[in-house]
Design a protein around this motif. Sequence first.
Motif, PDB file in Angstrom:
ATOM      1  N   HIS A 112      -7.114  27.554  62.412  1.00 46.07           N
ATOM      2  CA  HIS A 112      -5.794  27.201  61.836  1.00 46.07           C
ATOM      3  C   HIS A 112      -5.224  28.292  60.950  1.00 46.07           C
ATOM      4  CE1 HIS A 112      -6.518  23.259  63.462  1.00 46.07           C
ATOM      5  NE2 HIS A 112      -7.658  23.170  62.791  1.00 46.07           N
ATOM      6  N   LEU A 113      -5.391  29.545  61.383  1.00 47.81           N
ATOM      7  CA  LEU A 113      -4.877  30.654  60.582  1.00 47.81           C
ATOM      8  C   LEU A 113      -3.444  30.979  61.005  1.00 47.81           C
ATOM      9  CD1 LEU A 113      -8.050  32.878  60.763  1.00 47.81           C
ATOM     10  CD2 LEU A 113      -7.269  31.543  58.802  1.00 47.81           C
ATOM     11  N   PRO A 114      -2.621  31.401  60.056  1.00 47.04           N
ATOM     12  CA  PRO A 114      -1.265  31.801  60.427  1.00 47.04           C
ATOM     13  C   PRO A 114      -1.280  33.114  61.209  1.00 47.04           C
ATOM     14  CG  PRO A 114      -1.636  32.160  58.080  1.00 47.04           C
ATOM     15  CD  PRO A 114      -2.876  31.509  58.611  1.00 47.04           C
ATOM     16  N   ASP A 115      -0.374  33.238  62.148  1.00 48.72           N
ATOM     17  CA  ASP A 115      -0.162  34.443  62.949  1.00 48.72           C
ATOM     18  C   ASP A 115      -1.411  34.970  63.670  1.00 48.72           C
ATOM     19  OD1 ASP A 115       1.254  36.415  64.142  1.00 48.72           O
ATOM     20  OD2 ASP A 115       2.001  37.326  62.286  1.00 48.72           O
ATOM     21  N   PRO A 116      -1.963  34.144  64.572  1.00 44.79           N
ATOM     22  CA  PRO A 116      -3.175  34.554  65.302  1.00 44.79           C
ATOM     23  C   PRO A 116      -3.011  35.877  66.053  1.00 44.79           C
ATOM     24  CG  PRO A 116      -2.700  32.245  65.698  1.00 44.79           C
ATOM     25  CD  PRO A 116      -1.512  32.798  64.965  1.00 44.79           C
ATOM     26  N   ARG A 117      -1.807  36.155  66.578  1.00 44.67           N
ATOM     27  CA  ARG A 117      -1.614  37.388  67.347  1.00 44.67           C
ATOM     28  C   ARG A 117      -1.781  38.623  66.464  1.00 44.67           C
ATOM     29  NH1 ARG A 117       0.575  36.325  72.255  1.00 44.67           N
ATOM     30  NH2 ARG A 117       0.900  34.094  72.463  1.00 44.67           N
ATOM     31  N   ALA A 118      -1.230  38.545  65.278  1.00 45.28           N
ATOM     32  CA  ALA A 118      -1.346  39.690  64.355  1.00 45.28           C
ATOM     33  C   ALA A 118      -2.809  39.889  63.951  1.00 45.28           C
ATOM     34  CB  ALA A 118      -0.475  39.450  63.126  1.00 45.28           C
ATOM     35  N   ILE A 119      -3.507  38.793  63.736  1.00 45.93           N
ATOM     36  CA  ILE A 119      -4.931  38.888  63.372  1.00 45.93           C
ATOM     37  C   ILE A 119      -5.703  39.552  64.519  1.00 45.93           C
ATOM     38  CG2 ILE A 119      -7.032  37.519  62.986  1.00 45.93           C
ATOM     39  CD1 ILE A 119      -5.227  35.473  61.519  1.00 45.93           C
ATOM     40  N   ALA A 120      -5.427  39.108  65.760  1.00 44.06           N
ATOM     41  CA  ALA A 120      -6.115  39.664  66.935  1.00 44.06           C
ATOM     42  C   ALA A 120      -5.824  41.161  67.056  1.00 44.06           C
ATOM     43  CB  ALA A 120      -5.662  38.937  68.193  1.00 44.06           C
ATOM     44  N   ASP A 121      -4.571  41.540  66.906  1.00 44.14           N
ATOM     45  CA  ASP A 121      -4.214  42.952  67.068  1.00 44.14           C
ATOM     46  C   ASP A 121      -4.877  43.819  66.003  1.00 44.14           C
ATOM     47  OD1 ASP A 121      -2.786  42.469  69.324  1.00 44.14           O
ATOM     48  OD2 ASP A 121      -0.846  42.294  68.307  1.00 44.14           O
ATOM     49  N   ALA A 122      -4.911  43.333  64.772  1.00 45.62           N
ATOM     50  CA  ALA A 122      -5.519  44.111  63.691  1.00 45.62           C
ATOM     51  C   ALA A 122      -7.014  44.304  63.943  1.00 45.62           C
ATOM     52  CB  ALA A 122      -5.286  43.413  62.350  1.00 45.62           C
ATOM     53  N   LEU A 123      -7.681  43.263  64.426  1.00 48.03           N
ATOM     54  CA  LEU A 123      -9.124  43.379  64.672  1.00 48.03           C
ATOM     55  C   LEU A 123      -9.416  44.256  65.889  1.00 48.03           C
ATOM     56  CD1 LEU A 123     -10.252  39.778  63.740  1.00 48.03           C
ATOM     57  CD2 LEU A 123     -11.063  41.884  62.675  1.00 48.03           C
ATOM     58  N   LEU A 124      -8.585  44.171  66.919  1.00 48.76           N
ATOM     59  CA  LEU A 124      -8.766  45.043  68.093  1.00 48.76           C
ATOM     60  C   LEU A 124      -8.662  46.500  67.660  1.00 48.76           C
ATOM     61  CD1 LEU A 124      -6.664  43.130  70.770  1.00 48.76           C
ATOM     62  CD2 LEU A 124      -9.148  43.406  70.757  1.00 48.76           C
ATOM     63  N   GLU A 125      -7.701  46.768  66.817  1.00 47.83           N
ATOM     64  CA  GLU A 125      -7.486  48.126  66.320  1.00 47.83           C
ATOM     65  C   GLU A 125      -8.702  48.604  65.527  1.00 47.83           C
ATOM     66  OE1 GLU A 125      -4.048  49.889  65.718  1.00 47.83           O
ATOM     67  OE2 GLU A 125      -5.445  51.513  65.223  1.00 47.83           O
ATOM     68  N   LYS A 126      -9.169  47.737  64.632  1.00 48.40           N
ATOM     69  CA  LYS A 126     -10.286  48.083  63.759  1.00 48.40           C
ATOM     70  C   LYS A 126     -11.541  48.434  64.554  1.00 48.40           C
ATOM     71  CE  LYS A 126     -12.143  46.406  59.502  1.00 48.40           C
ATOM     72  NZ  LYS A 126     -11.585  45.669  58.403  1.00 48.40           N
ATOM     73  N   PHE A 127     -11.730  47.774  65.696  1.00 50.48           N
ATOM     74  CA  PHE A 127     -12.938  47.988  66.489  1.00 50.48           C
ATOM     75  C   PHE A 127     -12.683  48.841  67.732  1.00 50.48           C
ATOM     76  CE2 PHE A 127     -14.079  44.568  63.725  1.00 50.48           C
ATOM     77  CZ  PHE A 127     -15.399  44.838  63.419  1.00 50.48           C
ATOM     78  N   SER A 128     -11.605  49.623  67.713  1.00 46.28           N
ATOM     79  CA  SER A 128     -11.278  50.524  68.830  1.00 46.28           C
ATOM     80  C   SER A 128     -11.230  49.794  70.171  1.00 46.28           C
ATOM     81  CB  SER A 128     -12.291  51.666  68.919  1.00 46.28           C
ATOM     82  OG  SER A 128     -12.471  52.263  67.678  1.00 46.28           O
TER      83      SER A 128
END
Length: 265
Positions: A112-128
Amino acid sequence: MSTATMSAPAISVRELSKSYGDLQVLRGVDLDVTPGAIVALLGSNGAGKTTLVRILSTVLAADGGAASVGGFDVTSQAAQVREAISLTGQFAAVDEILTGRENLILIARLRHLPDPRAIADALLEKFSLTDAGGRPVATYSGGMRRRLDIAMSLVGNPPIIFLDEPTTGLDPQARIEVWQAVKELAAGGTTVLLTTQYLDEAEQLADRIAILHEGRIIVDGTLAELKRLLPPAEVVYVEKQPTLEDVFLAVVGHTSATTKDGDPS
Ligand SMILES: Nc1ncnc2c1ncn2[C@@H]1O[C@H](COP(=O)(O)OP(=O)(O)OP(=O)(O)O)[C@@H](O)[C@H]1O
Ligand SMILES: [Mg+2]
Protein backbone atom coordinates in the motif's frame (compact mmCIF):
# COMPACT_ATOMS: atom_id res chain seq x y z
CA MET A 1 10.74 -0.11 26.42
CA SER A 2 8.62 -0.69 23.34
CA THR A 3 10.18 1.67 20.83
CA ALA A 4 13.71 2.11 19.60
CA THR A 5 15.66 5.15 20.67
CA MET A 6 18.54 6.62 18.72
CA SER A 7 21.15 5.05 20.95
CA ALA A 8 19.43 1.66 21.29
CA PRO A 9 21.00 -1.15 19.28
CA ALA A 10 19.19 -2.04 16.06
CA ILE A 11 19.65 -5.69 16.93
CA SER A 12 20.30 -7.06 20.38
CA VAL A 13 20.73 -10.74 21.17
CA ARG A 14 21.25 -12.25 24.63
CA GLU A 15 21.97 -15.86 25.51
CA LEU A 16 19.97 -17.10 22.55
CA SER A 17 19.65 -20.85 22.26
CA LYS A 18 18.12 -23.19 19.72
CA SER A 19 18.19 -26.94 19.19
CA TYR A 20 16.77 -29.18 16.51
CA GLY A 21 16.01 -32.36 18.42
CA ASP A 22 19.31 -33.40 19.99
CA LEU A 23 21.33 -31.03 17.85
CA GLN A 24 22.21 -27.92 19.87
CA VAL A 25 22.85 -25.30 17.20
CA LEU A 26 22.83 -22.04 19.19
CA ARG A 27 24.18 -22.32 22.73
CA GLY A 28 24.01 -18.80 24.10
CA VAL A 29 24.50 -16.26 21.34
CA ASP A 30 25.19 -12.63 22.32
CA LEU A 31 25.30 -9.90 19.69
CA ASP A 32 24.66 -6.16 19.41
CA VAL A 33 24.36 -4.28 16.14
CA THR A 34 24.30 -0.49 16.15
CA PRO A 35 21.90 1.35 13.82
CA GLY A 36 23.30 1.92 10.32
CA ALA A 37 26.09 -0.65 10.68
CA ILE A 38 26.90 -3.51 8.35
CA VAL A 39 27.67 -6.62 10.39
CA ALA A 40 28.91 -9.80 8.76
CA LEU A 41 28.12 -13.05 10.49
CA LEU A 42 30.74 -15.63 9.58
CA GLY A 43 30.71 -19.32 10.33
CA SER A 44 31.33 -22.69 8.74
CA ASN A 45 28.57 -24.65 7.06
CA GLY A 46 26.04 -25.67 9.67
CA ALA A 47 27.31 -23.18 12.26
CA GLY A 48 23.79 -21.82 12.70
CA LYS A 49 23.92 -18.54 10.75
CA THR A 50 20.65 -19.12 8.92
CA THR A 51 19.06 -20.34 12.13
CA LEU A 52 20.02 -17.09 13.89
CA VAL A 53 18.77 -14.94 11.00
CA ARG A 54 15.48 -16.88 10.94
CA ILE A 55 14.98 -16.32 14.66
CA LEU A 56 15.73 -12.59 14.33
CA SER A 57 13.26 -12.31 11.48
CA THR A 58 10.57 -14.12 13.53
CA VAL A 59 10.35 -17.05 11.10
CA LEU A 60 11.59 -19.45 13.77
CA ALA A 61 11.18 -19.45 17.56
CA ALA A 62 14.22 -19.67 19.85
CA ASP A 63 14.29 -22.12 22.76
CA GLY A 64 15.78 -19.66 25.23
CA GLY A 65 17.35 -16.24 25.63
CA ALA A 66 16.10 -12.97 24.21
CA ALA A 67 16.42 -10.94 21.05
CA SER A 68 15.14 -7.57 19.95
CA VAL A 69 15.14 -6.08 16.48
CA GLY A 70 14.39 -2.41 15.90
CA GLY A 71 13.68 -2.17 19.63
CA PHE A 72 10.98 -4.85 19.47
CA ASP A 73 11.09 -8.26 21.10
CA VAL A 74 11.12 -11.03 18.48
CA THR A 75 8.76 -13.19 20.51
CA SER A 76 6.22 -10.83 22.06
CA GLN A 77 6.31 -8.12 19.36
CA ALA A 78 6.81 -10.23 16.25
CA ALA A 79 4.43 -8.15 14.11
CA GLN A 80 6.35 -4.94 14.83
CA VAL A 81 9.66 -6.70 14.12
CA ARG A 82 8.33 -7.85 10.74
CA GLU A 83 7.40 -4.27 9.88
CA ALA A 84 10.94 -3.10 10.66
CA ILE A 85 12.83 -5.71 8.64
CA SER A 86 13.21 -7.45 5.36
CA LEU A 87 14.81 -10.78 4.66
CA THR A 88 16.01 -11.56 1.15
CA GLY A 89 15.12 -14.77 -0.51
CA GLN A 90 12.49 -15.73 2.01
CA PHE A 91 9.71 -13.13 1.90
CA ALA A 92 10.48 -11.87 -1.57
CA ALA A 93 8.90 -14.31 -3.99
CA VAL A 94 10.02 -13.38 -7.48
CA ASP A 95 7.42 -14.17 -10.15
CA GLU A 96 9.19 -15.57 -13.23
CA ILE A 97 6.50 -14.58 -15.70
CA LEU A 98 6.35 -10.95 -14.63
CA THR A 99 9.04 -8.47 -15.56
CA GLY A 100 11.43 -7.14 -12.93
CA ARG A 101 9.57 -3.87 -12.95
CA GLU A 102 6.17 -5.58 -12.56
CA ASN A 103 7.49 -7.60 -9.62
CA LEU A 104 8.60 -4.43 -7.85
CA ILE A 105 5.33 -2.63 -8.58
CA LEU A 106 3.39 -5.64 -7.25
CA ILE A 107 5.26 -5.61 -3.93
CA ALA A 108 4.83 -1.84 -3.57
CA ARG A 109 1.07 -2.24 -4.20
CA LEU A 110 0.82 -5.09 -1.71
CA ARG A 111 2.45 -2.80 0.85
CA HIS A 112 0.00 0.00 0.00
CA LEU A 113 2.79 2.42 -0.83
CA PRO A 114 2.13 5.59 -2.81
CA ASP A 115 3.46 5.72 -6.38
CA PRO A 116 4.54 2.09 -6.93
CA ARG A 117 5.91 2.90 -10.41
CA ALA A 118 8.31 5.51 -9.09
CA ILE A 119 9.46 3.13 -6.36
CA ALA A 120 10.05 0.38 -8.96
CA ASP A 121 11.99 2.70 -11.27
CA ALA A 122 14.20 4.01 -8.47
CA LEU A 123 15.07 0.49 -7.31
CA LEU A 124 15.74 -0.75 -10.86
CA GLU A 125 18.13 2.14 -11.29
CA LYS A 126 19.85 1.50 -7.97
CA PHE A 127 20.52 -2.14 -8.89
CA SER A 128 21.53 -1.51 -12.53
CA LEU A 129 18.41 -3.24 -13.79
CA THR A 130 16.79 -0.38 -15.66
CA ASP A 131 17.41 -1.90 -19.11
CA ALA A 132 16.33 -5.38 -17.99
CA GLY A 133 13.33 -4.06 -16.06
CA GLY A 134 10.93 -4.66 -18.93
CA ARG A 135 11.95 -8.30 -19.48
CA PRO A 136 10.37 -11.32 -17.80
CA VAL A 137 12.43 -12.50 -14.81
CA ALA A 138 12.63 -15.95 -16.46
CA THR A 139 15.22 -14.42 -18.83
CA TYR A 140 17.46 -13.01 -16.05
CA SER A 141 20.88 -14.34 -15.10
CA GLY A 142 21.57 -15.50 -11.54
CA GLY A 143 23.18 -12.17 -10.65
CA MET A 144 20.29 -10.17 -12.04
CA ARG A 145 17.81 -12.27 -10.08
CA ARG A 146 19.79 -11.77 -6.88
CA ARG A 147 19.86 -8.04 -7.39
CA LEU A 148 16.12 -8.01 -8.09
CA ASP A 149 15.58 -10.12 -5.00
CA ILE A 150 17.45 -7.58 -2.85
CA ALA A 151 15.64 -4.70 -4.58
CA MET A 152 12.29 -6.32 -3.77
CA SER A 153 13.20 -6.65 -0.14
CA LEU A 154 13.92 -2.91 -0.04
CA VAL A 155 10.48 -1.78 -1.18
CA GLY A 156 9.18 0.44 1.60
CA ASN A 157 12.66 1.19 3.00
CA PRO A 158 12.80 -1.17 5.96
CA PRO A 159 15.33 0.16 8.52
CA ILE A 160 16.92 -3.27 9.10
CA ILE A 161 17.72 -5.89 6.50
CA PHE A 162 18.97 -9.43 6.75
CA LEU A 163 20.91 -10.83 3.82
CA ASP A 164 21.57 -14.54 4.09
CA GLU A 165 24.52 -15.23 1.77
CA PRO A 166 23.65 -12.43 -0.65
CA THR A 167 26.39 -13.21 -3.16
CA THR A 168 26.72 -16.99 -3.08
CA GLY A 169 26.91 -18.25 -6.66
CA LEU A 170 27.44 -14.84 -8.23
CA ASP A 171 30.31 -13.99 -10.57
CA PRO A 172 32.90 -11.44 -9.30
CA GLN A 173 31.38 -8.53 -11.22
CA ALA A 174 27.86 -9.26 -9.92
CA ARG A 175 29.24 -9.62 -6.38
CA ILE A 176 30.83 -6.19 -6.60
CA GLU A 177 27.50 -4.75 -7.74
CA VAL A 178 25.68 -6.32 -4.82
CA TRP A 179 28.40 -5.02 -2.45
CA GLN A 180 27.99 -1.54 -3.86
CA ALA A 181 24.23 -1.69 -3.32
CA VAL A 182 24.69 -2.90 0.25
CA LYS A 183 27.18 -0.09 0.98
CA GLU A 184 24.73 2.47 -0.36
CA LEU A 185 22.00 1.08 1.85
CA ALA A 186 24.13 1.40 4.94
CA ALA A 187 25.22 4.90 3.89
CA GLY A 188 21.52 5.76 3.83
CA GLY A 189 21.14 4.58 7.43
CA THR A 190 19.87 1.04 6.89
CA THR A 191 21.22 -1.55 9.32
CA VAL A 192 22.48 -4.67 7.55
CA LEU A 193 23.15 -8.08 9.05
CA LEU A 194 24.54 -10.40 6.42
CA THR A 195 25.83 -13.92 6.54
CA THR A 196 28.61 -15.00 4.26
CA GLN A 197 31.05 -17.78 3.57
CA TYR A 198 33.39 -15.35 1.83
CA LEU A 199 36.00 -13.75 4.05
CA ASP A 200 36.76 -11.10 1.43
CA GLU A 201 33.09 -10.14 1.42
CA ALA A 202 33.24 -9.54 5.15
CA GLU A 203 36.46 -7.54 4.74
CA GLN A 204 35.02 -5.42 1.95
CA LEU A 205 31.63 -4.71 3.42
CA ALA A 206 31.40 -5.06 7.13
CA ASP A 207 31.93 -2.47 9.84
CA ARG A 208 32.00 -5.34 12.29
CA ILE A 209 32.54 -9.05 11.91
CA ALA A 210 31.04 -11.66 14.22
CA ILE A 211 32.17 -15.27 14.08
CA LEU A 212 29.66 -17.93 15.06
CA HIS A 213 31.34 -21.13 16.16
CA GLU A 214 30.06 -24.07 18.18
CA GLY A 215 26.87 -22.25 19.03
CA ARG A 216 28.36 -18.96 20.26
CA ILE A 217 29.76 -15.72 18.89
CA ILE A 218 33.42 -16.34 19.68
CA VAL A 219 34.75 -13.12 18.16
CA ASP A 220 33.04 -9.79 17.46
CA GLY A 221 34.82 -6.64 16.37
CA THR A 222 36.10 -4.48 13.56
CA LEU A 223 38.53 -5.98 11.08
CA ALA A 224 41.35 -4.05 12.75
CA GLU A 225 40.35 -5.44 16.14
CA LEU A 226 40.21 -8.96 14.75
CA LYS A 227 43.64 -8.59 13.18
CA ARG A 228 45.05 -7.50 16.55
CA LEU A 229 44.07 -10.91 17.92
CA LEU A 230 46.99 -12.34 15.98
CA PRO A 231 50.67 -11.72 16.75
CA PRO A 232 52.11 -8.58 15.10
CA ALA A 233 52.67 -9.01 11.40
CA GLU A 234 56.11 -10.04 10.24
CA VAL A 235 57.49 -7.74 7.54
CA VAL A 236 58.25 -9.77 4.42
CA TYR A 237 58.95 -8.62 0.91
CA VAL A 238 56.92 -10.26 -1.83
CA GLU A 239 56.35 -9.58 -5.45
CA LYS A 240 52.72 -8.45 -5.77
CA GLN A 241 50.97 -10.76 -8.21
CA PRO A 242 47.50 -9.96 -9.48
CA THR A 243 44.82 -12.10 -7.88
CA LEU A 244 42.70 -14.33 -10.05
CA GLU A 245 39.87 -11.89 -9.37
CA ASP A 246 41.99 -9.00 -10.76
CA VAL A 247 42.67 -11.05 -13.88
CA PHE A 248 39.04 -12.06 -14.27
CA LEU A 249 37.80 -8.49 -13.98
CA ALA A 250 40.50 -7.17 -16.32
CA VAL A 251 39.76 -9.76 -19.01
CA VAL A 252 35.99 -9.62 -18.74
CA GLY A 253 35.99 -5.86 -18.31
CA HIS A 254 33.71 -3.75 -16.18
CA THR A 255 30.81 -4.02 -18.57
CA SER A 256 27.34 -2.92 -17.59
CA ALA A 257 25.18 -5.27 -15.54
CA THR A 258 22.75 -5.93 -18.36
CA THR A 259 25.32 -6.85 -21.00
CA LYS A 260 27.79 -8.85 -18.98
CA ASP A 261 25.84 -12.11 -19.36
CA GLY A 262 26.60 -12.39 -23.05
CA ASP A 263 29.40 -14.09 -24.93
CA PRO A 264 32.50 -14.15 -22.66
CA SER A 265 34.96 -13.99 -25.59
N1 LIG B 1 14.72 -27.54 10.32
C1 LIG B 1 15.81 -28.20 10.73
N2 LIG B 1 15.70 -29.41 11.31
C2 LIG B 1 16.80 -30.07 11.74
N3 LIG B 1 18.06 -29.60 11.66
C3 LIG B 1 18.23 -28.40 11.10
C4 LIG B 1 17.11 -27.64 10.60
N4 LIG B 1 17.59 -26.47 10.10
C5 LIG B 1 18.93 -26.53 10.27
N5 LIG B 1 19.31 -27.66 10.86
C6 LIG B 1 20.69 -28.02 11.24
O1 LIG B 1 21.18 -27.02 12.10
C7 LIG B 1 22.53 -26.72 11.83
C8 LIG B 1 22.66 -25.24 11.53
O2 LIG B 1 22.02 -24.97 10.30
P1 LIG B 1 22.02 -23.52 9.65
O3 LIG B 1 21.28 -23.65 8.37
O4 LIG B 1 21.56 -22.53 10.63
O5 LIG B 1 23.58 -23.31 9.39
P2 LIG B 1 24.34 -22.23 8.52
O6 LIG B 1 25.41 -21.66 9.39
O7 LIG B 1 23.37 -21.30 7.91
O8 LIG B 1 25.00 -23.14 7.40
P3 LIG B 1 25.34 -22.81 5.86
O9 LIG B 1 26.63 -22.08 5.87
O10 LIG B 1 25.49 -24.17 5.23
O11 LIG B 1 24.19 -22.04 5.28
C9 LIG B 1 22.93 -27.63 10.69
O12 LIG B 1 23.56 -28.75 11.24
C10 LIG B 1 21.62 -28.02 10.05
O13 LIG B 1 21.70 -29.29 9.47
MG1 LIG C 1 22.82 -20.80 5.97
